[in-house]
Scaffold this motif. Structure first.
Motif, PDB file in Angstrom:
ATOM      1  N   SER A  76       0.830  -1.199   0.000  1.00 18.88           N
ATOM      2  CA  SER A  76       0.000   0.000   0.000  1.00 18.88           C
ATOM      3  C   SER A  76       0.868   1.254   0.000  1.00 18.88           C
ATOM      4  O   SER A  76       2.071   1.204   0.302  1.00 18.88           O
ATOM      5  N   ALA A  77       0.232   2.391  -0.311  1.00 17.71           N
ATOM      6  CA  ALA A  77       0.978   3.643  -0.391  1.00 17.71           C
ATOM      7  C   ALA A  77       1.491   4.090   0.972  1.00 17.71           C
ATOM      8  O   ALA A  77       2.416   4.893   1.057  1.00 17.71           O
ATOM      9  N   ARG A  78       0.922   3.567   2.056  1.00 15.18           N
ATOM     10  CA  ARG A  78       1.325   4.052   3.375  1.00 15.18           C
ATOM     11  C   ARG A  78       2.447   3.233   4.015  1.00 15.18           C
ATOM     12  O   ARG A  78       2.895   3.552   5.110  1.00 15.18           O
ATOM     13  N   VAL A  79       2.893   2.164   3.352  1.00  9.97           N
ATOM     14  CA  VAL A  79       3.903   1.310   3.954  1.00  9.97           C
ATOM     15  C   VAL A  79       5.229   1.478   3.228  1.00  9.97           C
ATOM     16  O   VAL A  79       5.275   1.691   2.014  1.00  9.97           O
ATOM     17  N   GLY A  80       6.313   1.382   3.975  1.00  3.93           N
ATOM     18  CA  GLY A  80       7.650   1.444   3.396  1.00  3.93           C
ATOM     19  C   GLY A  80       8.556   0.460   4.100  1.00  3.93           C
ATOM     20  O   GLY A  80       8.231  -0.068   5.171  1.00  3.93           O
ATOM     21  N   GLY A  81       9.717   0.186   3.490  1.00  2.00           N
ATOM     22  CA  GLY A  81      10.689  -0.696   4.128  1.00  2.00           C
ATOM     23  C   GLY A  81      10.269  -2.153   4.157  1.00  2.00           C
ATOM     24  O   GLY A  81      10.744  -2.907   5.016  1.00  2.00           O
ATOM     25  N   VAL A  82       9.399  -2.580   3.244  1.00  4.41           N
ATOM     26  CA  VAL A  82       9.002  -3.993   3.162  1.00  4.41           C
ATOM     27  C   VAL A  82      10.045  -4.730   2.331  1.00  4.41           C
ATOM     28  O   VAL A  82      10.489  -4.248   1.293  1.00  4.41           O
ATOM     29  N   ALA A  83      10.455  -5.918   2.786  1.00  7.05           N
ATOM     30  CA  ALA A  83      11.455  -6.694   2.056  1.00  7.05           C
ATOM     31  C   ALA A  83      10.838  -7.312   0.812  1.00  7.05           C
ATOM     32  O   ALA A  83       9.700  -7.799   0.843  1.00  7.05           O
ATOM     33  N   ARG A  84      11.574  -7.295  -0.287  1.00  9.89           N
ATOM     34  CA  ARG A  84      11.180  -7.972  -1.527  1.00  9.89           C
ATOM     35  C   ARG A  84      12.214  -9.063  -1.760  1.00  9.89           C
ATOM     36  O   ARG A  84      13.209  -8.862  -2.446  1.00  9.89           O
TER      37      ARG A  84
END
Length: 507
Positions: A482-490
């Motif tokens: 989502s636009a509000r999340v950051g720093g998620v591992a791919r």
């Protein structure tokens, strides 16, 4: 309404996704700060299959939630780096010594000890079935004083540290182990504490403020298990999920492109050719099949452009593989391949399975390409459970398979040996070549690191030079954020997802 219930509502009303956007307000938050009120909502593809025991594939969920930890972890190149162990060394060819952190406290308040780590590893060797990473490995562990563990193997194994990175060898608190049952709830050591699991429906995790490492920046994780791909996409569209696993390619056009991210997977779609009998026992006929294949057309049609054209057996999920193909010896090996034979009316059987929806379409396209080159193709397409035995017995002239190229150690040598070694247990090509076997054995015996990777590339070149298999494409998975999340591992290995760097903020 809780985040899991919001996702559940989105799933139930997936067909009316636009109506949902006004029904659920986002939780309170402080933009960009990861404030205490922030929780990450995750929609995952598969529910737990084995009660979240770490000895099963459920361990990868515990790893992606950062609640259970292993002695070591892998960096992007697949090399072992510290986790619960700070260092390790090889005491002799079959013995490794792992020094443990002295500041690790499990979520239930008990401390990490060498005796307990040895007990957990011993339990793993006795599990039924055992973790994949221990298949065929004679491993034993014992405490060496209060702060170290000795791990021994029946034969010299340069990959012991990498093996111990497998999520299936996670170490939970002593209270997690009761008889044959392992309960991860409240017994991990990671930055998030698993507080509740609602069967195959949802799970809840809270930030663990006593974590030995860098603390998490969000207050917790709310997980909902959502097998239906359309429903997962709806949860992303409506904002009821912050992170969504495995968005179906067909849903991609319906989503904001800024919310979807393609992650290369260590999985190669490959055409295996039967080198032992039938037309492809002739290397020149194998070369004709290889020359007939249009990889780019397969990617464009069957995968709608969301895959990578294969340049070798190992794809972009292993970033070190492509540069090693620039070595002159790699090109020299491929240059030794015979010229393609002139093929006119040569009958071949082509097999694949229905469990992966793209493969039958790939087989149809391959049939067209091969017939344009002069082959006469008969297809045999069944469910995997009904066709695997025939494929391994060499019943087909050619077989299309989507194959994982790294196992739990993060190292591809085991895959290459299994598929192309003379004694390989998954040798669909019925292939045995002394030169290739020697290259595989050299790679298997080389210590982890740059030299092993170079030896692996040479083994790949030797396989391709024989045209035992034609790599077609490397698969990707689409991850929604989502636009509000950051720093998620791919993460191509699917071990990391929500991490200590994950943060929430206003879109």
């Amino acid at each position: 309404m809780s985040r899991p219930r919001r996702i559940a509502a989105a799933l139930a009303l997936g067909a009316s996704a636009l109506l949902l956007t006004g029904c659920f307000a986002a939780p309170p938050q402080t933009a960009g700060t990861g404030a205490v009120g922030d929780r990450v909502a995750v929609a995952m593809l598969q529910p737990p299959r084995s009660g979240l025991t770490p000895f099963s594939d459920d361990a990868f969920k515990l790893s992606r939630w950062r609640t259970a930890e292993t002695l070591v972890q892998l960096d992007a190149a697949g090399d072992a780096v510290p986790m619960l162990a700070t260092s390790w060394s090889r005491a002799d060819p079959t013995t490794w010594r792992f020094t443990l952190r002295d500041d690790v406290v499990f979520h239930d308040g008990t401390a990490l000890t060498a005796a307990h780590v040895a007990d957990v590893l011993t339990r793993a060797t006795r599990a039924s079935p055992p973790p994949r990473i221990l298949d065929g490995v004679d491993l034993a562990a014992r405490a060496d004083g209060d702060d170290a563990v000795l791990v021994t193997t029946g034969v010299a194994d340069p990959l012991v540290p990498q093996r111990l990175s497998s999520p299936q060898l996670s170490v939970l608190a002593p209270a997690a182990y009761t008889g044959d049952r392992v309960d991860p709830v409240g017994h991990g050591s990671g930055p998030f504490r698993l507080t509740a699991v609602q069967g195959t429906t949802s799970a809840t995790l809270d930030r663990h403020d006593g974590y030995w490492g860098e603390p998490a920046r969000v207050a917790g994780i709310d997980v909902t298990f959502v097998p239906d791909g359309t429903a997962r996409a709806a949860a992303l569209r409506t904002g009821t999920a912050d992170v969504v696993e495995a968005v179906p390619p067909g849903q991609y056009p319906l989503l904001d492109p800024a919310l979807v991210h393609e992650v290369p997977m260590p999985r190669t779609n490959t055409l295996y050719l039967n080198t032992a009998r039938g037309p492809f026992a002739d290397p020149a006929v194998r070369a004709a099949a290889r020359a007939a294949v249009d990889r780019a057309a397969l990617v464009a049609s069957a995968y709608e452009g969301r895959a990578d054209v294969a340049q070798g057996l190992l794809g972009p999920a292993l970033p070190w593989a492509a540069p090693l193909r620039d070595d002159p010896s790699y090109a020299q090996a491929l240059a030794a391949r015979p010229a393609p034979a002139a093929v006119r009316g040569v009958p071949i059987t082509l097999g694949t399975f229905t469990d992966r929806s793209e493969l039958p379409e790939v087989a149809v396209l391959l049939e067209q390409q091969l017939e344009a080159a002069g082959f006469v193709v008969t297809q045999d397409v069944r469910e995997y459970s009904a066709i695997e035995a025939d494929a391994l017995d060499g019943a087909f002239d050619a077989f299309v398979l989507s194959r994982a190229t790294v196992l739990d150690s993060g190292d591809p040598v085991a895959y290459l040996a299994s598929d192309f070694g003379c004694g390989g247990g998954f040798n669909i090509s019925q292939f045995c070549d002394p030169g290739v076997q020697a290259a595989l054995e050299r790679a298997a015996g080389t210590e982890a690191g740059p030299e092993r990777r170079a030896a692996t590339a040479r083994a790949e070149a030797a396989v391709l030079a024989a045209d035992a298999a034609v790599p077609l494409l490397h698969e990707r998975v689409i991850q929604g954020e989502s636009a509000r999340v950051g720093g998620v591992a791919r993460d191509p290995r699917e071990r990391d997802l929500v991490t200590t760097d994950t943060v929430l903020g206003a879109p």
